[in-house]
Design a protein around this motif. Structure first.
Motif, PDB file in Angstrom:
ATOM      1  N   MET A  38       0.830  -1.204   0.000  1.00  0.00           N
ATOM      2  CA  MET A  38       0.000   0.000   0.000  1.00  0.00           C
ATOM      3  C   MET A  38       0.859   1.246   0.000  1.00  0.00           C
ATOM      4  SD  MET A  38      -2.773   1.150   2.852  1.00  0.00           S
ATOM      5  CE  MET A  38      -4.165   0.800   1.830  1.00  0.00           C
ATOM      6  N   PRO A  68      -5.602   5.628  -0.914  1.00  0.00           N
ATOM      7  CA  PRO A  68      -4.271   5.003  -1.058  1.00  0.00           C
ATOM      8  C   PRO A  68      -4.233   4.072  -2.262  1.00  0.00           C
ATOM      9  CG  PRO A  68      -5.141   4.736   1.166  1.00  0.00           C
ATOM     10  CD  PRO A  68      -6.266   5.245   0.330  1.00  0.00           C
ATOM     11  N   GLU A  69      -3.011   3.854  -2.764  1.00  0.00           N
ATOM     12  CA  GLU A  69      -2.849   2.872  -3.844  1.00  0.00           C
ATOM     13  C   GLU A  69      -2.561   1.515  -3.208  1.00  0.00           C
ATOM     14  OE1 GLU A  69       0.339   4.471  -6.265  1.00  0.00           O
ATOM     15  OE2 GLU A  69      -0.567   6.436  -5.907  1.00  0.00           O
ATOM     16  N   THR A  70      -3.140   0.488  -3.778  1.00  0.00           N
ATOM     17  CA  THR A  70      -2.913  -0.847  -3.228  1.00  0.00           C
ATOM     18  C   THR A  70      -2.362  -1.767  -4.322  1.00  0.00           C
ATOM     19  OG1 THR A  70      -5.158  -1.530  -3.741  1.00  0.00           O
ATOM     20  CG2 THR A  70      -4.783  -0.650  -1.551  1.00  0.00           C
ATOM     21  N   ASN A  98      -5.527   3.218  15.064  1.00  0.00           N
ATOM     22  CA  ASN A  98      -5.683   1.803  14.727  1.00  0.00           C
ATOM     23  C   ASN A  98      -5.323   0.890  15.897  1.00  0.00           C
ATOM     24  OD1 ASN A  98      -6.457   0.051  12.571  1.00  0.00           O
ATOM     25  ND2 ASN A  98      -4.328  -0.587  12.398  1.00  0.00           N
ATOM     26  N   TYR A 121      -1.820   1.464  10.746  1.00  0.00           N
ATOM     27  CA  TYR A 121      -2.959   1.230   9.841  1.00  0.00           C
ATOM     28  C   TYR A 121      -2.500   0.595   8.534  1.00  0.00           C
ATOM     29  CZ  TYR A 121      -6.858   2.354   6.725  1.00  0.00           C
ATOM     30  OH  TYR A 121      -7.889   2.271   5.811  1.00  0.00           O
ATOM     31  N   THR A 179      -1.959  -3.086   8.838  1.00  0.00           N
ATOM     32  CA  THR A 179      -3.225  -3.836   8.914  1.00  0.00           C
ATOM     33  C   THR A 179      -3.774  -4.041   7.513  1.00  0.00           C
ATOM     34  OG1 THR A 179      -3.755  -2.841  11.043  1.00  0.00           O
ATOM     35  CG2 THR A 179      -5.579  -3.838   9.871  1.00  0.00           C
ATOM     36  N   ARG A 180      -3.708  -2.991   6.716  1.00  0.00           N
ATOM     37  CA  ARG A 180      -4.268  -3.067   5.363  1.00  0.00           C
ATOM     38  C   ARG A 180      -3.399  -3.947   4.447  1.00  0.00           C
ATOM     39  NH1 ARG A 180      -7.169  -3.026   2.811  1.00  0.00           N
ATOM     40  NH2 ARG A 180      -7.435  -1.292   1.390  1.00  0.00           N
ATOM     41  N   GLU A 209      -4.260  -7.371   5.241  1.00  0.00           N
ATOM     42  CA  GLU A 209      -5.588  -7.700   4.699  1.00  0.00           C
ATOM     43  C   GLU A 209      -5.510  -7.986   3.198  1.00  0.00           C
ATOM     44  OE1 GLU A 209      -8.440  -4.521   4.682  1.00  0.00           O
ATOM     45  OE2 GLU A 209     -10.103  -5.870   5.090  1.00  0.00           O
ATOM     46  N   GLN A 218     -14.357   0.455  13.745  1.00  0.00           N
ATOM     47  CA  GLN A 218     -13.243   1.053  14.469  1.00  0.00           C
ATOM     48  C   GLN A 218     -12.919   2.431  13.912  1.00  0.00           C
ATOM     49  OE1 GLN A 218      -9.770  -1.588  14.998  1.00  0.00           O
ATOM     50  NE2 GLN A 218      -8.582   0.192  14.413  1.00  0.00           N
ATOM     51  N   MET A 219     -12.908   2.551  12.603  1.00  0.00           N
ATOM     52  CA  MET A 219     -12.630   3.844  11.968  1.00  0.00           C
ATOM     53  C   MET A 219     -13.734   4.850  12.301  1.00  0.00           C
ATOM     54  SD  MET A 219      -9.792   3.899  10.231  1.00  0.00           S
ATOM     55  CE  MET A 219      -8.900   2.832  11.339  1.00  0.00           C
ATOM     56  N   ASN A 279     -11.012   0.951  -1.686  1.00  0.00           N
ATOM     57  CA  ASN A 279     -10.048  -0.142  -1.848  1.00  0.00           C
ATOM     58  C   ASN A 279     -10.447  -1.435  -1.167  1.00  0.00           C
ATOM     59  OD1 ASN A 279      -8.265   1.446  -3.305  1.00  0.00           O
ATOM     60  ND2 ASN A 279      -7.229   2.181  -1.470  1.00  0.00           N
TER      61      ASN A 279
END
Lengths: 385, 194
Positions: free
Chosen positions: A110, A120-122, A329, A334, A337-338, A341, B61-62, B80
């Motif tokens: 990310m 954001p770019e993923t 977070n 954060y 976490t992403r 995921e 949560q957010m 996303n």
């Protein structure tokens, strides 16, 4: 049969007592360790000498950095604009009892452009390993250790690949990975030639990040290391040689507990990782340093290469970004976490992948691949779940 | 203009649902007419009766961060993350060739087919006859009256000046269908008032 909980009821009670006892013991030794931290706070030379002894190497002692050992430095404010790169990996381990001997590594990444207002770019980058030389490197079947090492290299490669585009101009950048930045090489199940190749690639990616001027950090959640505790123990004139800290007063005390005095956002002094592997890193100019950080919820360890630790503005940036990312977070960045995921491989996805593999194998005229008898019978017996 | 709402994730001859990542401004809302292809080449029409998002602890949560949440986090969550929004549609008819039938289709849509939002022209063409009212009013487990009310308002808007006459016609048909349930009829007619 299922787990007969009634049969371990007594053990659960005993376990609860043992955990409480351990927590009390840890609490009781913390003040003594903190006193040592203050006592040796400015004795860097003496501690360096201690860290270079055979006994220190044996215990994996940390080495002190240039700062007072007992400082607690607040985090600077997040810059208005900063790009945060993150990568994390997931895997399917090789299984002799599966449909075929293969493994898979998936890296999620990310680019979080803090302050831009943009989504954001993923990215994800899956790789399937099935060739003879991949699943039997140096003639040995691929192990979980090998997959983990390969995944660590792939994660850093992803960070290095994302970073150069951002470093040319524009806002400051920070790259973050999950777990230690120090790549562990004491793996008995990986052939030494393969280990050397992995290490070379890993150091190459660290060099690429350095060249791109992107400070990088590894975030270690709930670390259980005791490298600083070991250093403090050995720094005492009365310390006697031991096989491990379990033979001392500091049995069970972790660095995380030692640095429990840090307030939210504060970081500890810098230290240098005591692992033997760090000598390989140091030779390439990437000796791994670390500090402890109160993320607002917990105390984590953040590892950075020497070239970040020694540049005050980069160190301050990593500190600010990691804390800033943790605040919203629950004490964990954060972006990580992403990235996790994005990387994680669900059981259902694995089933689809293996279904596609079966189809392709049949198309190639192979007999319908089958699970081993062991795996097949496990599925029969475990049908309820 | 046809706009893709999402891809079919569940279907029967009476209802179908599509999953999509984000709600785009042009994606139709409650009461809009949508269509999807079926196995035999038919196009099945439905009215959107539900738009729902799955429960997601990360989003909760957010949300708890309140006003401090930076737009980057919101954009990430919205654009996303693979948390599908589910759009449910009630089948109200199907088309074979040029003929539109206001009855249930012989076969349901297939999974992963595209659910498309119908444009104004198609909405006007579909609602030229009003035989599908019975399919909507008979769906007792749905907010059927709300659904029909919302749909008729869209259908009237699509007719511009002729919208008022269309609503009068619709009112007459409803009066016949609900002659034995005057309370329900009155509530429904109130929903059609401009």
């Amino acid at each position: 049969m299922t787990l007969e909980l009634a049969k371990i009821g007594h053990q659960i009670l005993e376990m609860g007592k043992a955990l409480a006892e351990r927590a009390r013991a840890e609490q009781s030794m913390r003040p003594a360790a903190r006193l040592l931290l203050t006592r040796f706070a400015e004795e860097q030379e003496r501690l360096l000498a201690v860290a270079n002894t055979e006994q220190a190497r044996h215990l994996g002692c940390a080495s002190p950095g240039p700062e007072r050992l007992d400082i607690a430095l607040p985090a600077a404010a997040m810059p208005e604009r900063v790009d945060v790169y993150a990568a994390d990996g997931s895997q399917i381990y090789p299984d002799h009892h599966g449909l075929a001997f293969y493994f898979l590594v998936n890296v999620g990444g990310m680019v979080f452009r803090h302050g831009s207002g943009q989504a954001p770019e993923t990215m994800t980058s899956p790789s399937l390993f099935y060739r003879e030389e991949e699943v039997y490197p140096e003639g040995q079947p691929a192990s979980a250790d090998l997959v983990n090492a390969l995944r660590s290299v792939a994660e850093l490669r992803a960070l290095a690949a994302m970073a150069p585009a951002a470093s040319r101009e524009g806002p400051a950048c920070v790259a973050l990975g999950d777990g230690p930045l120090l790549f562990w090489l004491g793996r008995t199940e990986i052939a030494s030639k393969v280990q050397s190749e992995f290490l070379e690639q890993y150091l190459h990616h660290l060099s690429a990040l350095r060249q791109a001027c992107v400070p990088v950090g590894g975030f270690v959640s709930r670390p259980h290391s005791a490298e600083v505790v070991a250093l403090l123990y050995l720094a005492q004139p009365e310390a006697h040689p031991v096989a491990g800290l379990h033979e001392t007063l500091f049995r069970g005390l972790t660095d995380r507990a030692l640095f429990g005095f840090l307030g939210p956002g504060e970081r500890s002094a810098l230290f240098v990782r005591g692992s033997m592997t760090n000598e390989h890193f140091a030779r390439a100019g990437h000796s791994i340093w670390f500090f402890f950080l109160n993320t607002g919820e917990d105390v984590a360890r953040v590892e950075v290469p020497e070239w970040v630790a020694k540049r005050a503005d980069w160190l301050e940036l990593v500190h600010a970004v990691v804390y800033g990312q943790c605040r919203l977070n629950n004490g964990y960045p954060y972006v990580l976490t992403r990235a996790d995921e994005l990387a994680v491989i669900q059981g259902s996805e694995r089933e689809i992948l293996e279904g596609m593999l079966v189809q392709e194998m049949m198309r190639q005229g192979l007999q319908l691949p089958d699970l081993s008898r062991k795996a097949a019978q496990k599925r029969v017996a475990r049908w309820r779940k | 203009m046809e706009i893709a709402v999402g891809r079919i994730i569940r279907s029967s001859t009476t209802r179908f649902s599509a999953g999509c990542n984000v709600l785009r401004p042009l994606v139709p809302a409650f009461g809009a007419l949508v269509k999807v292809s079926a196995v035999g080449g038919e196009e099945i029409y439905g009215l959107i009766y539900e738009v729902k998002m799955d429960d997601d602890p990360f989003v909760r949560q957010m949300a708890a961060a309140g006003e401090n949440l930076l737009p980057e986090y919101v954009e990430d969550m919205r654009h996303n993350r693979q948390v599908p929004i589910e759009v449910g549609a009630l089948v109200v008819g199907y088309r074979t060739g040029e003929e539109v039938r206001h009855s249930l289709p012989p076969q349901p849509p297939l999974s992963l087919d595209l659910m498309l939002a119908c444009g104004s022209e198609e909405l006007v063409a579909f609602s030229r006859r009003l035989d599908y009212f019975g399919l909507v009013l008979g769906s007792r487990d749905l907010p059927a009256d709300e659904l029909l009310g919302a749909h008729l308002r869209y259908a009237a808007q699509a007719r511009d000046a002729a919208g008022h006459d269309f609503l009068l016609d619709a009112g007459r048909v409803l009066a016949n269908l609900l002659a034995l349930d005057l309370n329900r009829l009155e509530c429904l007619l109130r929903r059609l008032r401009p």
